[in-house]
Design an enzyme around this catalytic site. Structure first.
Site, mmCIF file in Angstrom:
data_model
loop_
_atom_site.group_PDB
_atom_site.id
_atom_site.type_symbol
_atom_site.label_atom_id
_atom_site.label_comp_id
_atom_site.label_asym_id
_atom_site.label_seq_id
_atom_site.Cartn_x
_atom_site.Cartn_y
_atom_site.Cartn_z
ATOM 1 C CE1 TYR A 1 42.541 39.693 50.050
ATOM 2 C CE2 TYR A 1 43.572 37.549 49.711
ATOM 3 C CZ TYR A 1 42.507 38.316 50.172
ATOM 4 O OH TYR A 1 41.422 37.707 50.754
ATOM 5 C CG PHE B 1 38.869 35.899 79.292
ATOM 6 C CD1 PHE B 1 39.020 36.849 80.295
ATOM 7 C CD2 PHE B 1 38.580 36.334 78.011
ATOM 8 C CE1 PHE B 1 38.882 38.202 80.013
ATOM 9 C CE2 PHE B 1 38.452 37.686 77.729
ATOM 10 C CZ PHE B 1 38.607 38.629 78.730
ATOM 11 C CB THR B 2 34.104 37.073 78.934
ATOM 12 O OG1 THR B 2 35.174 37.844 78.403
ATOM 13 C CG2 THR B 2 33.835 37.515 80.367
ATOM 14 C CG ASP C 1 44.300 33.206 76.675
ATOM 15 O OD1 ASP C 1 45.147 34.014 76.236
ATOM 16 O OD2 ASP C 1 43.123 33.524 76.889
ATOM 17 C CE LYS D 1 43.627 41.648 76.156
ATOM 18 N NZ LYS D 1 42.732 41.386 75.009
ATOM 19 N NE ARG E 1 35.625 41.761 83.336
ATOM 20 C CZ ARG E 1 35.577 41.367 82.056
ATOM 21 N NH1 ARG E 1 36.622 40.833 81.466
ATOM 22 N NH2 ARG E 1 34.475 41.480 81.356
ATOM 23 C CG PHE F 1 30.706 41.978 79.988
ATOM 24 C CD1 PHE F 1 30.561 40.607 79.900
ATOM 25 C CD2 PHE F 1 31.669 42.595 79.218
ATOM 26 C CE1 PHE F 1 31.356 39.861 79.052
ATOM 27 C CE2 PHE F 1 32.472 41.869 78.368
ATOM 28 C CZ PHE F 1 32.309 40.488 78.279
#
Ligand code: P71
Length: 460
Positions: free
Chosen positions: A75, A127-128, A218, A261, A385, A451
């Protein structure tokens, strides 16, 4: 005839395969109708080549899988956390690490720590999920990317750059006290995977240092951005991807990362910072939303795979083959006359739906329509997009983004060059009957990130 052969090849060989299901047009028509003409709502079993996203869809290496077997599922204080911390400190240079289940988990915590209601967050295009977390924390996002980024035909080599005049205006209008940080993405996703230059980052650092404003990075696709700096920016041809990535990070104060990514894992993310106070506050919040600060919603094995994935993602041969494959697809589509965003970006080909379906207005959802048509034609799944992704402002009005795109996103280390040929041929097939394609109307609209779950019907 241009020569589309490129001198890249995959620096790996295939050890295991996953079989794909091929479908008929009738099966695909049934599937897309059931999905409300939204590719997010398709079952993946109905998809032949899945280009919905490069997020969490990469193939892990044998080393990463071996690392998974070394998961320390304690943990608290898992060995794998310390491996990950070391990989982040060594490769990116950030001091403090908070693991999270994925990128938006990090965005949530960072936004809650840094933003007060009424604040302004400038950034190089939205970015969303990033913008939504900023808004939920009470901030207003202001786009300060260069104008060229909104023009799909502009050949600017660094369309991710910040326009410092726009930023200066925001600072003058609102004052530095209202701007907790500027939000900088490397490889700007919504612009087409476009890079920011090192020169621009350096200028931005000088500007923000003068005004006492943080830069939050980011870094979801930072290695791909480094590739373009190496290829296009003077003075970087001889530097490795690893060196360039570290330099990029050095101009920023903290980061959020979706490790799904660049970092070659199926799940995971983190927040990193150089500031002790920010770290302390984030470490308090992570236990509320994600899990203890040494696992943040991840299993030990996930953190191990991420630590190894970070190392592999910074290898020059890896990144050249990755971007090389994207470029191969892009050049092929261009040779077929398919309108795409230029220059070709790092993680996918962005087809310009406004030019592909010029007879449709933005209220008829050209990109959503095109994504459905591509799926119908070949079982290739892509992502809208455009106006659907952009959503609505706080006052309820639609955002009408200049870019109305369909993203053909390439997962890392997953598909072959022959798959790229099939994809480009499908885009050509649909292009041939573009004039006869009718638009869509939205019949169900969710409140947040519409979306993902919106449903559509065909217009007749
Ligand atoms: C992509 C995704 C995944 C996604 C997210 C939202 C809508 C559709 C698809 C995720 C990103 C990203 C950047 C630059 C933060 C996140 C969130 N991208 N920043 O492109 O690209 O990370 O998905 O791990 O929460 O398909 P997360």
């Amino acid at each position: 005839m241009k020569n589309y052969k490129h001198s890249w090849a995959e620096p790996y060989k295939i050890k295991m395969v996953e079989l794909l299901r091929m479908t008929t047009r009738a099966q695909r028509l049934k599937a897309i109708k059931e999905a409300g003409f939204n590719t997010f709502l398709l079952r993946s079993e109905d998809v032949y080549i899945d280009l919905l996203t490069d997020s969490g869809t990469s193939a892990m290496s044998d080393r990463q899988w071996a690392g998974m077997m070394m998961g320390d599922e304690s943990y608290a204080g898992s060995r794998n956390f310390y491996h990950l911390e070391n990989a982040v400190q060594k490769n990116y240079g950030y001091k403090y690490l908070i693991p999270t289940h994925q990128g938006r988990g990090a965005e949530n915590i960072l936004s809650k720590v840094l933003i007060k209601p009424g604040d302004i967050v400038p950034g190089n295009m939205y970015f969303t999920t990033t913008r939504l977390h900023q808004e939920l924390a009470g901030a207003t996002f202001v786009d300060v990317i260069i104008d060229e980024a909104h023009d799909p035909l502009n050949e600017h080599p660094f369309k991710g750059n910040v326009d410092l005049n726009k930023l200066e205006k925001v600072v003058q209008e609102h004052g530095t006290g209202k701007i907790p940080y500027i939000s900088i993405a490397t490889s700007v996703n919504m612009a087409g995977g476009q890079p920011i230059s090192m020169a621009n980052l350096r200028e931005l650092r000088a500007f923000t240092a003068k005004h006492g404003i943080r830069i939050i990075h980011d870094m979801t696709r930072v290695a791909e951005n480094a590739h373009f700096i190496q290829k296009r920016e003077a003075g970087y041809a001889q530097k490795s991807i690893r060196e360039i990535v570290k330099e990029i990070c050095s101009y920023t104060d903290g980061a959020t990362m979706s490790a799904k990514k660049d970092a070659l894992v199926n799940i995971g993310g983190f927040m990193a910072t150089n500031e002790w106070e920010v770290f302390e506050e984030a470490r308090n919040l992570v236990v509320v939303y994600e899990g203890l600060h040494t696992y943040g919603g991840l299993a030990g094995r996930d953190m191990e795979a991420m630590a190894i994935g970070i190392e592999e993602s910074l290898d020059d041969n890896h990144i050249h083959a990755r971007v090389g494959q994207v470029e191969y697809l892009g050049h092929l589509m261009e040779s077929y006359g398919v309108p795409i965003v230029r220059p070709i970006g790092g993680h996918g080909i962005f087809v310009d739906a406004k030019r592909f379906l010029p007879h449709l207005s933005q209220d008829e959802f050209p990109a959503q329509t095109l994504a459905a048509e591509i799926f119908l034609d070949s079982g290739v799944r892509t992502m809208e997009r455009g106006v659907v992704s952009a959503g609505r402002k706080a006052n309820g009005e639609n955002y009408y983004p200049k870019l109305e795109l369909v993203r053909f996103t390439i997962p890392r280390r997953v598909y072959t060059q022959a798959h790229m040929d099939v994809i480009a041929e499908s885009a050509l097939n649909v292009l041939k009957r573009a004039k006869r394609i009718k638009g869509l109307q939205m019949v169900y609209e969710p409140k947040y990130l519409r979306f993902f779950q919106a449903r559509f019907e065909r217009l007749f």
